[in-house]
Design an enzyme around this catalytic site. Structure first.
Site, PDB file in Angstrom:
ATOM      1  N   ASP A 176     -11.248   3.761   4.852  1.00  0.00           N
ATOM      2  CA  ASP A 176     -10.762   3.048   3.675  1.00  0.00           C
ATOM      3  C   ASP A 176     -11.591   1.765   3.528  1.00  0.00           C
ATOM      4  O   ASP A 176     -12.400   1.429   4.397  1.00  0.00           O
ATOM      5  CB  ASP A 176      -9.284   2.713   3.939  1.00  0.00           C
TER       6      ASP A 176
ATOM      7  N   GLU B 192     -15.974  -0.198   0.253  1.00  0.00           N
ATOM      8  CA  GLU B 192     -16.822  -0.448  -0.942  1.00  0.00           C
ATOM      9  C   GLU B 192     -17.953  -1.420  -0.625  1.00  0.00           C
ATOM     10  O   GLU B 192     -18.963  -1.350  -1.326  1.00  0.00           O
ATOM     11  CB  GLU B 192     -15.949  -0.981  -2.077  1.00  0.00           C
TER      12      GLU B 192
ATOM     13  N   ASP C 203      -5.959   4.450  -4.686  1.00  0.00           N
ATOM     14  CA  ASP C 203      -4.609   3.876  -4.657  1.00  0.00           C
ATOM     15  C   ASP C 203      -3.943   3.995  -6.020  1.00  0.00           C
ATOM     16  O   ASP C 203      -3.761   3.017  -6.738  1.00  0.00           O
ATOM     17  CB  ASP C 203      -4.687   2.405  -4.223  1.00  0.00           C
TER      18      ASP C 203
END
Ligand SMILES: *[C@@H]1O[C@H](CO)[C@@H](O)[C@H](O)[C@H]1NC(C)=O
Ligand SMILES: *[C@@H]1O[C@H](CO)[C@@H](O)[C@H](O)[C@H]1NC(C)=O
Ligand SMILES: *[C@@H]1O[C@H](CO)[C@@H](O)[C@H](O)[C@H]1NC(C)=O
Length: 953
Positions: A468, A471, A592
C-alpha cells in the site's frame, strides 16, 4: 462561389473550434493572459461541447519542419516560425524516427538529439512481439509546415493523425495532438471512469500521476489516482481494434477533444509511442502484454474469497470475525491484517499488546487450509532495527540531492539518519520514515528488503504481500496543518517541505504542472501527498520528477521476489500503485473506494480496464472501504466481487463490521455466490494461465467477444468472464431485475447463443438482444454461458485447498447455430498445476493442459475427447460427471465407451429431462486424465428425433 467559400470558412471555423487545445488549464483564464501566451481567446457558446476552453492554441500553426536524414525512417525536425511553447523554450531541433519492432509493433519516437530520461531504460519490458495479419505504416508529411505524421492500416484507415498541429517539445512541456478513427476509445489510467467508453461529446482532461487519491464516482471526476497507464485501445468502425502505448513516466495527462481526438501532454522524457495493430481486441492485448510483459499467475488460493479490515482492535477481534464468516460455511480462503497488526505501524513488527500470538494464529489458519496476506508499506521508520539493518547493508533510500537541502529540523531527531541525505517524511508510523529505493542499481536495497521479508516470515508465516502507500504516499507534504494533526492516533510531527521558490524549486514547480495540480486547485503542487520532485534515487542518478510514477512498479518487482524467497512459494502481491508491466509482478485493487452504489458500479468498469492494462488479478474493496455499507449494497457487492479475480471484502477503521456474517441475507447470498465462484475456479484459474501464457484478459469487455456487434461497444455494466461467461450484475439499489444485452454474436462463421447459468431458467437458451432478467437478492447474479463452450468445474468447498482435492466435472454447452442439431460442437480447456509453486517460466512450469472437444452428430452419436498435453501436474483430480445443456434426447447409458471399451455409468445419479434438456452423466468411477494422450468418450442416443419446440427462456 461566394456562398460556397463562406460555407467552407464556416466549416473550417467549426472544425477549428472542435479541436481547441487548451492554453490556460490552470483556471482563471482571461483574454489578456491568454493572448500574452500567443493563444486565441474566444468564449464558448451554448452550442459548443461541454468543457470547451475559451483560451486555446493556434494549433494548426504550431510545430516543426521535417528534413529527411535517414533511409526514409528518420527526420530532423526544426522548430517552425509558428507560436512557441507557453511553458518553457521549445527545443530548436528534434529527431523524429519510426521503426517496426518484430512482427507487429510500430514505434514512433520524437526526442532530443541529447539523451533525456526514458522510461524504457528502467522498466525492462521484454519487448516481445506477436505475429499479426496487420501491418501499420507511418506516413510522414514533410512537405507541409508544420510537419505531421499518420499511422495507417494496410487498407488505408488512419489510426493516428497529427495534422491538427500542436506539436510542442520544450524541456518540461511536451505536447502531441491527434485525431482518431472513431469515438470508441477505452483505457488510459488510472482514473475513475463512469463509462467504459470515453465520451467525445465533450472536452475532458484526465490526469495521470501516481497519487494517494481515493476514487470518487460521484459525478465526473477526472483526478489522477494511484497508478499511471498511458495506454488505450480503440474499436474502429468495422470491428477492428488497435492499441497505443505512450511510454513515458513523467506527470502527464490526456485531454479528449470532440473531433474526435486527443491532446497528450507530459512534462518530461520523450515521446516514445507504440502502436499495436490487433486487429481483434484480444490480439491488441496479447500484443501489448507480449511487449510489456505478461501477467503473473496468482497462487490458486489467491482466487479464493478474502476478508480484511482496517481497525481490528486486536488479534481476538480478527479471530472473531474470521470465525463468524466460517460459521456460515461461506467458502473463504484468505484473512488479512491491515497495519493494526504492527507495533505502531512499523513494518516487520507485531503489536506487542494486542497481537501477541499472531504468528501462531497464521499457522492455525494454514491448518484450516486458509492463507494469510499482510500489508507492508514501503515507508520505514528511521529509528529501529529494520532501518538500521538497511543502513548496515548499504541499502539506499529516496534522498535529497545535496546536504544543504536536508531538513535538519527533522533529520537531527534521528541518530541513525543524521548523517544521511535520506528524505524523511510522515506516513502511518509515529516517527519519520524513509522510502527504500527499489531502483538502486547495486541491488543492495532490494536484497535488504527481501531479507527483511525472510526474517519476518520466520515469525509470522504470511503467504502474500499487500503493498500500500506506494505512490509513494507522504502525509502533509508542504501543508501547514496536515490531517494527522487532528488524529489522536498520530503524533504531530513535522511534515516534509519541498522548495517552491528560488532555484531549488525547478523540479517541484515546473512551468506546466499538469492536471495533477490544476485539478486540485490552489495550494497544491506535484508533491502534494507525495515526496519532492527534486528528490533523487538510483544512487543520485535519477530524479523523482522522472521516476515518481515507477515507484509502486519497482516495489512490486522486488516484493514479488521477497514473497518467493520468504515463503518458498508463489503466493501473490497486490499493489496500489501500478505502471505498465506491473502485472508481471503484482495484482491491484481499485483503491480506497467508498460504500456507495456509484463505487460499486465503477468497480465493474475498473476491473475491465485493468485487464486491458495487463493486470488481470484485480478487484475492488467489496462493500466499500470508506463509509458504512448498507445490507443490500453489501450483498450486491459480494455478488459482483465473486467474479473478480481479486475478491476481498475490506473496510476502514471505526466503521461498523461489514463482513458477510453481519447480516443473514448477506451471509446467505455470499455463500451462494462464493459456491458458484468456487465451482468455477478451474475455469478461472485456466483463464489466468491463458493470461500469463498468451496475454488474454480474464474479465473482459463484452465487445472483446463480439466486436462486430456495435451494441456491445458501450456496455459498461456487464462483462465477460473469459470467452464463455456473460455476467450482468445487479448494481442499483432496489433492483429486482437487470436490463441486460445478450449479444448477437455474429462472426464470419459462427453464430452463438447464450444459456442461463443462474437461478432463472437454468440451462435454458435466452433470447438475443435487450431483455429484463429477474435478479432478486436470493438469486445468484444473472450469468449466461456462451454456446460452444466446455467449462471445467469442481464442487465448491470451504477453501480452495479442500476444493482442489475434489473431482472435476464438465459443463458442456454445445453450439447450435441454426437450431438444426447438425453437428453440434463445444470445446474448452483446463490448466492445472500444484497451484502454489514459483513460476519462473510459464511454459516450463510443471503443469497439465487438457483440451476438451465435444461433437454430436445428427445420427445421435456423441464424442467427447480429452486431449492431455504436458501431463506434469503433481496431482490432478479425475472427471466425475458431465452436464450437457440442450441435449436432444435421452442417451443409451449402456452405449458409453471410453476408447472403445465399455464405460460404466452410474445410472442412479445420471439423469435427463426432456423438459429442461439437461443431461447429467455420472461415470461409474471417475475418469483419470492426468497422463498425456487422448481419450475419447463416445455414446449414442436411443432415438434420433426431429428436434423442435425447444424451451426458450
Ligand atoms: C520529404 O521526404 C522525402 C523522402 O524522405 C524526400 O524525398 C523529400 O525531399 C522531402 N521533402 C522535403 C520538403 O523535405
Ligand atoms: C541487479 O538485479 C538485476 C535483476 O535481477 C540484474 O539484472 C542486475 O544485473 C543486478 N545488478 C547488480 C549490480 O548486481
Ligand atoms: C467419434 O470418435 C470415434 C472414435 O474415435 C470416431 O471414429 C468418430 O469419427 C468420431 N465421431 C465424430 C463425429 O467425430
Amino acid at each position: 462561389r461566394v456562398v460556397l467559400s463562406s460555407l467552407l470558412l464556416l466549416y473550417s471555423v467549426y472544425a477549428q473550434d472542435n479541436i481547441r487545445l487548451d492554453c490556460y488549464p490552470e483556471g482563471g483564464a482571461n483574454e489578456q493572459g491568454c493572448e500574452a501566451r500567443g493563444c486565441v481567446w474566444k468564449a464558448a457558446s451554448n452550442f459548443d461541447p461541454a468543457g470547451t476552453p475559451y483560451c486555446f492554441m493556434k494549433a494548426e500553426d504550431i510545430g516543426y519542419i521535417a528534413t529527411p536524414t535517414g533511409n526514409g525512417d528518420e527526420w530532423s525536425l526544426s522548430k517552425n516560425s509558428g507560436p512557441r511553447s507557453p511553458w518553457g523554450s521549445d527545443l530548436a531541433s528534434l529527431k523524429f524516427s519510426f521503426k517496426d519492432i518484430g512482427d507487429s509493433v510500430t514505434n514512433v519516437r520524437i526526442e532530443d538529439y541529447q539523451k533525456r530520461f526514458e522510461a524504457a531504460d528502467h522498466v525492462d519490458f521484454p519487448r516481445n512481439t506477436e505475429p499479426s495479419t496487420e501491418h501499420l505504416s507511418v506516413k510522414v508529411r514533410n512537405d507541409s509546415n508544420p510537419f505531421s505524421f499518420a499511422v495507417q492500416r494496410k487498407n488505408g484507415l488512419t489510426l493516428f493523425d497529427t495534422s491538427i498541429g500542436g506539436l510542442i517539445f520544450a524541456d518540461k512541456f511536451i505536447q502531441i495532438a491527434t485525431t482518431l478513427p472513431s469515438k470508441n476509445m477505452y483505457g488510459w489510467g488510472e482514473n475513475l471512469h463512469q463509462e467504459i467508453k470515453h465520451d467525445f461529446t465533450r472536452y475532458t482532461s484526465w490526469g495521470m500521476f501516481a497519487r494517494d487519491e481515493p476514487p470518487n464516482s460521484q459525478g465526473l471526476d477526472t483526478k489522477n489516482l494511484y497508478g499511471v497507464h498511458p495506454f488505450y485501445m480503440m474499436m474502429e468502425s468495422n470491428g477492428q481494434a488497435h492499441g497505443v502505448l505512450i511510454l513515458n513516466a513523467n506527470a502527464q495527462e490526456v485531454r479528449t477533444i470532440p473531433v474526435p481526438g486527443y491532446v497528450y501532454r507530459t512534462i518530461g522524457g520523450i515521446l516514445d509511442i507504440y502502436f499495436f495493430p490487433g486487429p481483434s481486441p484480444a490480439e491488441v492485448i496479447r500484443q501489448y502484454t507480449a511487449f510489456i510483459g505478461r501477467p503473473m499467475l496468482p497462487a490458486y488460493w489467491a482466487l479464493g474469497y478474502q476478508l480484511c479490515r482496517y481497525g481490528y482492535k486486536s488479534l481476538q477481534d480478527m479471530k472473531d470475525r474470521v470465525a463468524s464468516v466460517r460459521s456460515y460455511q461461506i467458502p473463504f480462503d484468505v484473512a488479512y491484517a491491515d497495519i493494526d497488526y504492527m507495533e505502531r505501524y512499523k513494518d516487520f513488527t507485531v503489536g506487542t499488546s494486542n497481537w501477541a500470538g499472531f504468528g501462531d494464529y497464521v499457522r492455525q489458519m494454514h491448518d484450516w487450509g486458509m492463507h494469510n496476506i499482510l500489508i507492508f508499506d514501503p515507508a520505514i521508520q528511521a529509528d529501529y532495527d529494520s532501518f538500521q539493518r538497511g543502513l548496515d547493508t548499504g541499502a539506499s533510500f529516496i534522498e535529497w540531492e545535496r546536504q544543504y537541502e536536508v531538513m535538519r529540523s527533522i533529520q537531527d531527531l534521528y541518530p541513525m539518519a543524521k548523517n544521511t541525505k535520506i528524505m524523511l517524511v510522515v506516513v502511518w508510523p509515529d516517527r519519520h520514515v524513509g522510502f527504500p529505493d527499489f531502483l538502486d542499481p547495486t541491488n543492495k536495497t532490494q536484497q535488504w528488503w527481501i531479507d527483511e521479508f525472510k526474517r519476518y516470515h520466520d515469525n509470522v508465516p504470511f503467504d502474500g504481500a499487500w503493498i500500500d502507500m506506494n505512490e509513494p504516499s507522504s502525509f502533509g507534504t508542504n501543508e501547514d496543518h496536515p490531517f494527522f494533526f487532528d488524529d489522536p492516533d498520530h503524533p504531530n510531527i513535522e511534515p516534509l517541505r519541498c522548495p517552491t521558490s528560488g532555484p531549488d524549486a525547478d523540479w517541484d514547480i515546473p512551468p506546466y504542472q499538469t492536471e495533477a495540480v490544476y485539478h486540485y486547485g490552489f495550494g497544491n503542487i506535484l508533491a502534494t501527498k507525495t515526496v519532492c520532485m527534486r528528490a533523487v534515487q538510483g544512487r543520485g542518478a535519477l530524479r523523482l520528477y522522472n521516476t515518481h510514477n515507477l515507484y509502486g512498479w519497482s516495489e512490486s518487482r522486488t516484493t514479488q521476489k521477497a514473497v518467493y524467497e520468504a515463503t518458498g512459494k508463489r503466493g501473490v502481491v497486490i499493489s496500489r500503485s501500478t505502471y505498465p508491466s506491473s502485472g508481471r509482478y503484482a495484482g491491484h485493487w481499485l483503491g480506497d473506494n467508498t460504500a456507495t452504489w456509484e463505487d460499486l458500479r465503477s468497480a465493474v468498469i475498473g476491473a475491465q480496464e485493468f485487464n486491458l492494462f495487463g493486470i488481470p488479478y484485480v478487484g475492488s474493496d467489496v462493500c466499500g472501504f470508506n463509509g458504512a455499507a448498507s445490507e443490500e449494497m453489501c450483498l450486491r457487492w459480494q455478488q459482483l466481487g465473486s467474479f473478480h479475480s481479486f475478491f476481498r471484502n475490506h473496510n476502514s477503521k471505526d466503521l461498523p463490521y461489514q463482513d458477510p456474517a453481519v447480516w443473514p441475507s448477506v451471509a446467505a447470498a455470499s455463500k451462494k455466490a462464493n459456491e458458484f465462484r468456487y465451482s468455477m475456479l478451474p475455469y478461472l484459474y485456466s483463464l489466468h494461465y491463458s493470461a500469463s501464457l498468451n496475454g488474454d484478459t480474464v474479465i473482459r469487455p463484452v465487445f472483446f467477444e463480439f466486436p462486430h456487434d456495435s451494441e456491445t461497444l458501450g456496455l459498461s455494466e456487464q462483462f465477460m468472464w473469459g470467452p464463455s461467461i456473460l455476467v450482468i450484475p445487479a448494481v442499483y439499489q432496489g433492483q429486482t431485475e437487470v436490463d441486460g444485452y445478450i449479444p448477437l454474436g455474429e462472426t464470419s462463421s459462427i453464430t452463438y447463443c447464450f444459456y442461463s447459468l443462474y437461478d432463472y431458467s437454468y440451462g435454458q437458451k435466452v433470447t438475443i438482444g435487450r431483455s429484463l432478467f429477474p435478479a432478486p437478492t436470493t438469486f445468484n447474479t444473472p450469468t449466461f454461458v456462451k454456446s460452444g463452450s466446455i467449462l471445467p468445474r469442481s464442487p465448491p468447498a470451504l477453501t480452495t485447498v479442500a476444493s482442489r482435492l475434489l473431482n472435476f466435472n464438465l459443463l458442456i454447452v454445445p453450439n447450435d447455430p441454426d437450431g438444426s442439431y447438425n453437428e453440434r460442437r463445444a470445446s474448452g480447456n483446463l490448466y492445472w498445476d500444484d497451484g502454489d509453486s514459483v513460476v519462473d517460466d510459464i511454459t516450463k512450469n510443471p503443469h497439465t493442459e487438457t483440451a476438451f472437444n465435444y461433437v454430436y452428430t445428427t445420427e445421435g452419436k456423441a464424442n467427447l475427447t480429452l486431449s492431455v498435453a504436458y501431463a506434469q501436474a503433481p496431482s490432478q483430480p479425475s472427471l466425475e460427471y458431465l452436464e450437457i445443456f440442450d441435449f436432444p434426447s435421452s442417451p443409451t447409458y449402456t452405449s458409453f465407451t471410453l476408447d472403445g471399451k465399455v464405460l460404466s455409468i452410474n445410472t442412479q445419479k445420471s439423469k435427463y429431462s426432456p423438459i429442461t434438456r439437461i443431461l447429467t452423466v455420472y461415470f461409474g468411477s471417475p475418469i483419470s486424465f492426468s497422463s498425456a494422450g487422448t481419450q475419447t468418450i463416445s455414446w449414442s442416443n436411443a432415438v434420433t428425433m426431429l428436434h423442435t419446440n425447444r424451451v426458450e427462456a
